[in-house]
Scaffold this active site. Structure first.
Site, short mmCIF file in Angstrom:
data_model
loop_
_atom_site.label_atom_id
_atom_site.label_comp_id
_atom_site.label_asym_id
_atom_site.label_seq_id
_atom_site.Cartn_x
_atom_site.Cartn_y
_atom_site.Cartn_z
N GLU A 96 13.68 -52.86 -46.18
CA GLU A 96 14.36 -51.68 -46.76
C GLU A 96 14.96 -50.85 -45.64
O GLU A 96 14.34 -50.64 -44.61
CB GLU A 96 13.33 -50.84 -47.56
CG GLU A 96 13.95 -49.55 -48.12
CD GLU A 96 13.02 -48.82 -49.08
OE1 GLU A 96 12.28 -49.48 -49.85
OE2 GLU A 96 13.04 -47.57 -49.05
N HIS B 194 19.07 -49.24 -54.43
CA HIS B 194 18.17 -48.34 -55.16
C HIS B 194 19.05 -47.37 -55.96
O HIS B 194 20.16 -47.02 -55.52
CB HIS B 194 17.31 -47.50 -54.21
CG HIS B 194 16.37 -48.29 -53.36
ND1 HIS B 194 15.25 -47.74 -52.79
CD2 HIS B 194 16.37 -49.60 -52.97
CE1 HIS B 194 14.59 -48.66 -52.09
NE2 HIS B 194 15.26 -49.80 -52.18
N ARG C 34 12.94 -42.91 -60.59
CA ARG C 34 13.19 -41.55 -61.03
C ARG C 34 13.76 -40.69 -59.90
O ARG C 34 14.72 -39.97 -60.08
CB ARG C 34 11.87 -40.91 -61.52
CG ARG C 34 12.08 -39.57 -62.18
CD ARG C 34 10.80 -38.78 -62.25
NE ARG C 34 10.36 -38.35 -60.93
CZ ARG C 34 9.27 -37.65 -60.69
NH1 ARG C 34 8.48 -37.31 -61.69
NH2 ARG C 34 8.95 -37.28 -59.47
N GLY C 35 13.14 -40.78 -58.72
CA GLY C 35 13.54 -39.90 -57.61
C GLY C 35 12.69 -38.65 -57.57
O GLY C 35 12.06 -38.28 -58.57
N ALA D 158 11.71 -42.86 -64.72
CA ALA D 158 12.36 -44.14 -64.40
C ALA D 158 12.52 -45.01 -65.65
O ALA D 158 13.50 -45.73 -65.79
CB ALA D 158 11.53 -44.88 -63.34
N TYR E 247 2.44 -47.50 -57.50
CA TYR E 247 1.63 -46.70 -56.58
C TYR E 247 0.17 -47.13 -56.60
O TYR E 247 -0.60 -46.73 -57.49
CB TYR E 247 1.78 -45.21 -56.97
CG TYR E 247 3.24 -44.82 -57.00
CD1 TYR E 247 3.86 -44.31 -55.87
CD2 TYR E 247 4.03 -45.06 -58.14
CE1 TYR E 247 5.22 -44.04 -55.86
CE2 TYR E 247 5.39 -44.79 -58.14
CZ TYR E 247 5.97 -44.28 -57.00
OH TYR E 247 7.32 -44.03 -56.98
N HIS F 2 0.45 -42.30 -58.43
CA HIS F 2 1.55 -41.42 -58.02
C HIS F 2 1.01 -40.00 -57.83
O HIS F 2 0.10 -39.57 -58.55
CB HIS F 2 2.64 -41.45 -59.10
CG HIS F 2 3.87 -40.68 -58.75
ND1 HIS F 2 4.13 -39.43 -59.26
CD2 HIS F 2 4.90 -40.97 -57.92
CE1 HIS F 2 5.29 -38.99 -58.77
NE2 HIS F 2 5.77 -39.91 -57.96
N LYS G 132 6.91 -48.86 -68.38
CA LYS G 132 8.09 -49.09 -67.55
C LYS G 132 8.39 -50.59 -67.47
O LYS G 132 9.54 -51.00 -67.65
CB LYS G 132 7.76 -48.52 -66.16
CG LYS G 132 8.91 -48.25 -65.28
CD LYS G 132 8.60 -47.16 -64.24
CE LYS G 132 7.84 -47.63 -63.03
NZ LYS G 132 7.89 -46.66 -61.91
N GLN H 173 5.63 -38.89 -37.46
CA GLN H 173 6.45 -39.33 -38.59
C GLN H 173 5.56 -39.95 -39.68
O GLN H 173 5.73 -39.66 -40.86
CB GLN H 173 7.45 -40.35 -38.06
CG GLN H 173 8.26 -41.04 -39.11
CD GLN H 173 8.91 -42.28 -38.49
OE1 GLN H 173 8.37 -42.90 -37.57
NE2 GLN H 173 10.05 -42.63 -39.01
#
Ligand code: FAD
Length: 297
Positions: free
Chosen positions: A17, A78, A108-109, A127, A147, A151, A167, A214
């Site tokens: 990704e 995506h 969904r975001g 989503a 997840y 989530h 989903k 990070q």
């Protein structure tokens, strides 16, 4: 090629990704990165979608996915739906299709606050709404996020899994997990998902650590639990870039080899646009992946 088909032909599927750079940066650097990643011949490369970005920034996701196709690697775009109109989603899907991209990761975001119920406008709340729309009107192979630790906004893991089932039933072909550091979380999650009747392939999302600050930020933002073993690595080597990178790559390699040896459907590497780190990680797991592909497991 539909990613769905890859799982039928040869498992494990291995993917990368990347994220699109912001508009202040030219595409030269990411194009070079993609060239180097393509040399490793992953099964596909996906490009994330900047939910909070401008339309020009969002457009970069699709342009980069198209560039990946030119490099002869299967791309996946995506697409997030929160705070989007139906017209905006239709336009993005048309562009994706017109460029010959066959795979979409339907999400969904995140909202700026990280809370779904705040400021949601438009027809897409979750989503599942986007997945239903794509399945009804398009031919894409559809992936979705999941997840292992639940989530962040979910009331419980059980509730989250029940929504995940909805989903998948709306038309998902495969799932990709959020990054995690403890394989047991993944194994428990897959077992519970299978018990619920979720049968689609589940790819494990793995991020090699190269930068202590990070990773703590990312893990906090997405709720991934840091293991003691992992925290020791960060604490011990955070002031030594080379040592941290070596230890981080070793940790991710070990995670992946264990996952593959346990029959995981696929590995999705969050590259953070770092081709050298990805190459080193990939070289560590290459023979294991090839051995499994030859056996057709
Ligand atoms: P959903 O499946 O909609 O779930 C969101 C929350 O709502 C969960 O808590 C769920 O339990 C709950 N829920 C689901 N359905 C219902 C329902 N019917 N009723 C009530 N509650 C419900 N974000 C980006 O902005 N861009 C990206 O490119 C991106 N790529 C990602 C790639 C992967 C592999 C993953 C795992 C995540 C990615 N994300 C990305 C992050 C993602 O957008 C966030 O995690 C987001 O908060 C949830 O997205 P989702 O599609 O999983 O949401």
């Amino acid at each position: 090629m539909h990613i769905k088909k890859m799982f039928l032909e040869k498992k494990p599927v291995v993917s990368f990704e990347v994220f699109p750079p912001n508009l202040q940066k030219s595409l030269d650097s990411i194009n070079k990165t993609l060239g180097k990643l393509a040399e490793l011949q992953p099964d596909f490369i996906s490009v994330s979608y900047p939910t909070l970005g401008s339309s020009d920034e969002k457009s970069r996701t699709i342009s980069l996915a198209s560039y990946i196709k030119q490099l002869k690697v299967e791309p996946m775009a995506h697409l997030t739906c929160i705070n989007s109109t139906k017209q905006e989603i239709d336009d993005q899907l048309s562009r994706i299709k017109d460029l010959g991209i066959e795979n979409v990761l339907a999400l969904r975001g995140n909202t700026p606050s990280g809370k779904a119920e705040v400021n949601v406008r438009g027809p897409y709340q979750y989503a599942v709404d986007l997945i239903t729309e794509i399945r009804a009107n398009h031919q894409f192979s559809i992936g979705a996020g999941c997840y292992p630790e639940g989530h962040l906004e979910a009331q419980s893991r059980t509730q989250d899994l029940a929504y995940l089932k909805q989903k998948v039933e709306a038309g998902v072909d495969f799932l990709i997990t959020q990054l995690f550091f403890d394989n047991n979380d993944f194994y428990n999650f897959v077992q519970e998902a299978r018990q619920l009747g979720i049968k689609v392939p589940i790819m494990a999302g793995i991020m090699p650590v190269v930068n202590g600050k990070q990773i703590v930020k990312i893990a906090t933002k997405c709720g991934a639990r840091l293991t003691d073993k992992f925290t020791k690595i960060i604490d011990r080597y955070q002031d030594n870039k080379q040592a941290l990178r070596d230890a981080g790559i070793a940790y991710a390699s070990e995670q992946i080899i264990d996952l593959l040896s346990s029959g995981c459907d696929g590995i999705h590497i969050y590259t953070m646009n770092r081709p050298q780190t990805t190459r080193r990680l990939f070289n560590n797991i290459k023979s294991v992946v090839e051995a499994l592909k030859i056996r057709g497991k």
